[in-house]
Structures are given as C-alpha cells and as structure tokens.
Design a protein around this motif. Structure first.
Motif, PDB file in Angstrom:
ATOM      1  N   MET A  54       0.847  -1.196   0.000  1.00 41.42           N
ATOM      2  CA  MET A  54       0.000   0.000   0.000  1.00 41.42           C
ATOM      3  C   MET A  54       0.882   1.246   0.000  1.00 41.42           C
ATOM      4  O   MET A  54       1.799   1.362   0.815  1.00 41.42           O
ATOM      5  N   SER A  55       0.618   2.151  -0.915  1.00 43.21           N
ATOM      6  CA  SER A  55       1.396   3.384  -1.001  1.00 43.21           C
ATOM      7  C   SER A  55       1.135   4.257   0.227  1.00 43.21           C
ATOM      8  O   SER A  55       0.010   4.377   0.701  1.00 43.21           O
ATOM      9  N   ILE A  56       2.196   4.876   0.743  1.00 42.07           N
ATOM     10  CA  ILE A  56       2.096   5.738   1.916  1.00 42.07           C
ATOM     11  C   ILE A  56       1.956   7.186   1.459  1.00 42.07           C
ATOM     12  O   ILE A  56       2.823   7.695   0.734  1.00 42.07           O
ATOM     13  N   PRO A  57       0.882   7.882   1.844  1.00 40.24           N
ATOM     14  CA  PRO A  57       0.744   9.295   1.466  1.00 40.24           C
ATOM     15  C   PRO A  57       1.943  10.087   1.973  1.00 40.24           C
ATOM     16  O   PRO A  57       2.484   9.806   3.043  1.00 40.24           O
ATOM     17  N   ARG A  58       2.325  11.079   1.209  1.00 36.09           N
ATOM     18  CA  ARG A  58       3.457  11.903   1.576  1.00 36.09           C
ATOM     19  C   ARG A  58       3.239  13.329   1.083  1.00 36.09           C
ATOM     20  O   ARG A  58       2.513  13.574   0.127  1.00 36.09           O
ATOM     21  N   ARG A  59       3.899  14.263   1.725  1.00 40.48           N
ATOM     22  CA  ARG A  59       3.898  15.662   1.305  1.00 40.48           C
ATOM     23  C   ARG A  59       5.309  15.964   0.847  1.00 40.48           C
ATOM     24  O   ARG A  59       6.249  15.968   1.643  1.00 40.48           O
ATOM     25  N   LEU A  60       5.495  16.188  -0.460  1.00 45.94           N
ATOM     26  CA  LEU A  60       6.824  16.353  -1.033  1.00 45.94           C
ATOM     27  C   LEU A  60       7.125  17.820  -1.300  1.00 45.94           C
ATOM     28  O   LEU A  60       6.285  18.565  -1.818  1.00 45.94           O
ATOM     29  N   ILE A  61       8.347  18.224  -0.948  1.00 42.61           N
ATOM     30  CA  ILE A  61       8.801  19.594  -1.159  1.00 42.61           C
ATOM     31  C   ILE A  61      10.187  19.529  -1.766  1.00 42.61           C
ATOM     32  O   ILE A  61      11.109  18.944  -1.182  1.00 42.61           O
ATOM     33  N   GLY A  62      10.356  20.105  -2.952  1.00 38.55           N
ATOM     34  CA  GLY A  62      11.667  20.192  -3.566  1.00 38.55           C
ATOM     35  C   GLY A  62      12.028  19.009  -4.441  1.00 38.55           C
ATOM     36  O   GLY A  62      11.399  17.944  -4.385  1.00 38.55           O
ATOM     37  N   LEU A  63      13.073  19.247  -5.265  1.00 38.65           N
ATOM     38  CA  LEU A  63      13.552  18.234  -6.199  1.00 38.65           C
ATOM     39  C   LEU A  63      15.074  18.060  -6.113  1.00 38.65           C
ATOM     40  O   LEU A  63      15.696  17.563  -7.039  1.00 38.65           O
ATOM     41  N   GLY A  64      15.649  18.494  -4.998  1.00 33.33           N
ATOM     42  CA  GLY A  64      17.100  18.457  -4.856  1.00 33.33           C
ATOM     43  C   GLY A  64      17.647  17.067  -4.608  1.00 33.33           C
ATOM     44  O   GLY A  64      16.913  16.112  -4.326  1.00 33.33           O
TER      45      GLY A  64
ATOM     46  N   TYR B 228       9.925  28.091   3.400  1.00 40.89           N
ATOM     47  CA  TYR B 228      11.262  28.680   3.363  1.00 40.89           C
ATOM     48  C   TYR B 228      12.358  27.656   3.122  1.00 40.89           C
ATOM     49  O   TYR B 228      13.545  27.962   3.277  1.00 40.89           O
ATOM     50  N   LEU B 229      11.978  26.457   2.720  1.00 42.20           N
ATOM     51  CA  LEU B 229      12.959  25.409   2.459  1.00 42.20           C
ATOM     52  C   LEU B 229      13.512  25.506   1.036  1.00 42.20           C
ATOM     53  O   LEU B 229      12.823  25.958   0.118  1.00 42.20           O
ATOM     54  N   ASP B 230      14.743  25.082   0.865  1.00 42.55           N
ATOM     55  CA  ASP B 230      15.457  25.156  -0.414  1.00 42.55           C
ATOM     56  C   ASP B 230      15.152  23.902  -1.239  1.00 42.55           C
ATOM     57  O   ASP B 230      15.801  22.869  -1.082  1.00 42.55           O
ATOM     58  N   GLY B 231      14.199  24.034  -2.133  1.00 41.82           N
ATOM     59  CA  GLY B 231      13.785  22.900  -2.950  1.00 41.82           C
ATOM     60  C   GLY B 231      14.710  22.583  -4.097  1.00 41.82           C
ATOM     61  O   GLY B 231      14.557  21.530  -4.738  1.00 41.82           O
ATOM     62  N   ASP B 232      15.675  23.450  -4.377  1.00 44.78           N
ATOM     63  CA  ASP B 232      16.661  23.152  -5.410  1.00 44.78           C
ATOM     64  C   ASP B 232      17.759  22.232  -4.887  1.00 44.78           C
ATOM     65  O   ASP B 232      18.313  21.426  -5.640  1.00 44.78           O
ATOM     66  N   THR B 233      18.076  22.369  -3.609  1.00 43.18           N
ATOM     67  CA  THR B 233      19.141  21.574  -3.011  1.00 43.18           C
ATOM     68  C   THR B 233      18.614  20.292  -2.367  1.00 43.18           C
ATOM     69  O   THR B 233      19.285  19.256  -2.396  1.00 43.18           O
ATOM     70  N   PHE B 234      17.385  20.378  -1.825  1.00 43.21           N
ATOM     71  CA  PHE B 234      16.846  19.276  -1.028  1.00 43.21           C
ATOM     72  C   PHE B 234      15.527  18.757  -1.598  1.00 43.21           C
ATOM     73  O   PHE B 234      14.785  19.487  -2.268  1.00 43.21           O
ATOM     74  N   SER B 235      15.243  17.502  -1.292  1.00 42.04           N
ATOM     75  CA  SER B 235      13.914  16.914  -1.483  1.00 42.04           C
ATOM     76  C   SER B 235      13.426  16.464  -0.114  1.00 42.04           C
ATOM     77  O   SER B 235      14.059  15.604   0.527  1.00 42.04           O
ATOM     78  N   TYR B 236      12.349  17.056   0.351  1.00 41.94           N
ATOM     79  CA  TYR B 236      11.782  16.716   1.660  1.00 41.94           C
ATOM     80  C   TYR B 236      10.529  15.873   1.463  1.00 41.94           C
ATOM     81  O   TYR B 236       9.691  16.165   0.599  1.00 41.94           O
ATOM     82  N   ALA B 237      10.401  14.845   2.281  1.00 40.14           N
ATOM     83  CA  ALA B 237       9.190  14.021   2.296  1.00 40.14           C
ATOM     84  C   ALA B 237       8.647  13.997   3.720  1.00 40.14           C
ATOM     85  O   ALA B 237       9.312  13.500   4.635  1.00 40.14           O
TER      86      ALA B 237
ATOM     87  N   ALA C 213      10.670   5.706   2.188  1.00 38.30           N
ATOM     88  CA  ALA C 213      11.958   5.926   1.519  1.00 38.30           C
ATOM     89  C   ALA C 213      12.152   4.921   0.392  1.00 38.30           C
ATOM     90  O   ALA C 213      12.623   5.271  -0.699  1.00 38.30           O
ATOM     91  N   ASP C 214      11.765   3.678   0.630  1.00 40.58           N
ATOM     92  CA  ASP C 214      11.871   2.658  -0.410  1.00 40.58           C
ATOM     93  C   ASP C 214      10.963   2.993  -1.601  1.00 40.58           C
ATOM     94  O   ASP C 214      11.360   2.846  -2.766  1.00 40.58           O
ATOM     95  N   GLU C 215       9.739   3.423  -1.323  1.00 41.54           N
ATOM     96  CA  GLU C 215       8.818   3.796  -2.398  1.00 41.54           C
ATOM     97  C   GLU C 215       9.379   4.930  -3.242  1.00 41.54           C
ATOM     98  O   GLU C 215       9.178   4.974  -4.463  1.00 41.54           O
ATOM     99  N   LEU C 216      10.073   5.862  -2.584  1.00 45.10           N
ATOM    100  CA  LEU C 216      10.632   7.014  -3.287  1.00 45.10           C
ATOM    101  C   LEU C 216      11.968   6.692  -3.957  1.00 45.10           C
ATOM    102  O   LEU C 216      12.509   7.520  -4.696  1.00 45.10           O
ATOM    103  N   GLY C 217      12.510   5.516  -3.693  1.00 41.08           N
ATOM    104  CA  GLY C 217      13.801   5.145  -4.263  1.00 41.08           C
ATOM    105  C   GLY C 217      14.970   5.813  -3.567  1.00 41.08           C
ATOM    106  O   GLY C 217      16.041   5.977  -4.172  1.00 41.08           O
ATOM    107  N   TRP C 218      14.802   6.159  -2.297  1.00 42.01           N
ATOM    108  CA  TRP C 218      15.849   6.836  -1.541  1.00 42.01           C
ATOM    109  C   TRP C 218      16.669   5.788  -0.770  1.00 42.01           C
ATOM    110  O   TRP C 218      16.242   5.307   0.274  1.00 42.01           O
TER     111      TRP C 218
END
Length: 251
Positions: free
Chosen positions: A1-11, A34-43, A73-78
């Motif tokens: 089952m996929s886990i809902p997530r709130r994603l911010i950034g593509l870093g 105020y998070l840096d979405g260019d450098t980081f990916s937040y879940a 993290a596994d679902e996101l490939g991290w």
C-alpha cells in the motif's frame, strides 16, 4: 500500500521529516515555505491515526513509525537520506537510525525527545496520559512547552488541530510508547552527524536536557538554542529554523 506523503523540492539531498505528537505532515506552519527545494527533497509523512492516514489503524509505536518511514523511503527510491524529527518525531527518527543506520546521512532533532525513557511523576502521567481524552490537558501541555508566553488564539488553534487531525486512540497510544521506550543502547556512539535544536523558552525539552542525553549519546552532535522560541520554532521562528537546519545539512 502506497504511503501518502507531502513532497517539497527536487534536490539531490533527500530528507525524511517526522512530525510531533500534536502535529501532522501539514502541521509545520510557514516553515515549509522557506525550504530550499533546489538543493533538497523533503518528504513529510503522517503516522498511523494522523492526518491523511487518520483512518489507518496500527500499534501506534515508534517502531511502527520507523517501519513506515523506511517503507516510504523505499517507495521514493531513496537509498540514503537525512532525518528531521520534531519532539516525539525526534525519538522516532532515532528509531529509524537504530533500524537502518547505514541509510542515514545526518540527523536533526528539533526540540526532540531523548532516546531513553522519559520519566514522569504522578502529576506528569496524569497530564500526558490524560491528554488523549481531555482538551484542557492538551492545552496545558502546549502552553507549558512554549514557555506560557504564546497567545491564547494560537494555543487554542494548536489544540483544536490536534483534536481534529488525530484519533484519540493513536494520540494515547503513541505517548505511552515514546515515554517508556528505551533506545539508548541501540544508538549510543553512532557517529552520524547530529544537530539538536531547542527553543530558549521550551520549559520541557531544554538545552540542559539535551546536553545530558543527545549530546552524550552522539559523538558528532552539536546544539543550537533558538532565541524567541519555545517548542514550536516552525511556527514561532520559521525563517531562523529553516536556515539552521539547512546550514547543517549543507555543511
């Protein structure tokens, strides 16, 4: 089952974000803006019984939070990631570290519960264990950890959101686990870079408490006390908090 997530950034630097006992993935206030979405990916994820997963039942333990965080993290490939955990989420982040130490790049504890048991006297047990069913007890806790200095409107909003966004079963279950669980032996001596952040007005999780726990457990730990904030710097001082976290993660 996929886990809902709130994603911010593509870093490239991946970060799992674990919320507190009263919060949800949506409960971080303006800090997320105020998070840096260019450098980081937040879940940011919700625990079972909270937020987008309010309907999901579970054991309501730190181990379960860690299992879900690792599954996300596994679902996101991290394969590797850093962790940010607030309050109860700080102890849950240490559970993730205990279960998968090879995957954690850095760890940020934000007004974090320590790894060991959290001693409560009879009055404290009545307050914390009773908060699941008693709005006034929730209000007293929020008022305490913000130094009894926040506005009535804000405190009431925090309490009302906790009542709306979590089930009483989950709220009551998690507190019994984070108070009694002891992860000390599993994390002490881990060389992961750690930053601990506390608010100067937090009357519960203080700088002294962090020196006696987090900074004694982790050899590569540092501490910052944020001025003009209590237990919720994501609401009280969001720009300072975002800057502090990302400066550490970028170092």
């Amino acid at each position: 089952m996929s886990i809902p997530r709130r994603l911010i950034g593509l870093g490239d630097h991946k970060v799992l974000v674990l919320h507190d006992w009263f919060g949800t993935s949506a409960g971080w206030g303006p800090f997320l803006d105020y998070l840096d979405g260019d450098t980081f990916s937040y879940a940011c994820l919700d625990y079972r019984g909270y937020g987008d997963r309010k309907h999901v039942t579970g054991a309501y333990t730190l181990a379960e939070i860690a299992e879900d965080a690792l599954a996300l993290a596994d679902e996101l490939g991290w394969e590797s990631f850093s962790l940010v955990g607030h309050s109860m989420g700080g102890k849950a982040a240490q559970q993730v570290l205990a279960q998968a130490p090879h995957r954690v790049r850095k760890l940020v504890g934000l007004a974090p519960v320590p790894a060991g048991t959290y001693p409560l006297d009879a009055e404290g047990e009545a307050l914390f264990y009773g908060a699941a069913q008693d709005r006034d007890k929730r209000r007293a806790i929020v008022d305490l950890v913000t130094g009894q200095r926040a506005s009535r409107v804000w405190v009431d909003l925090m309490v009302d959101r906790s009542l709306e966004w979590s089930t009483r079963e989950a709220f009551g279950g998690y507190v019994k686990d984070w108070v009694t669980a002891d992860l000390t032996e599993r994390i002490t001596g881990n060389p992961v870079p750690v930053k601990v952040i506390v608010g100067e007005h937090d009357l519960a999780l203080t700088a002294d408490a962090m020196h006696a726990t987090w900074l004694s457990h982790y050899p590569n730990a540092e501490l910052e006390e944020i001025a003009n904030s209590g237990h919720y710097p994501m609401h009280e001082t969001p720009v300072a908090l975002a800057t502090s976290i990302e400066t550490f993660l970028n170092a």
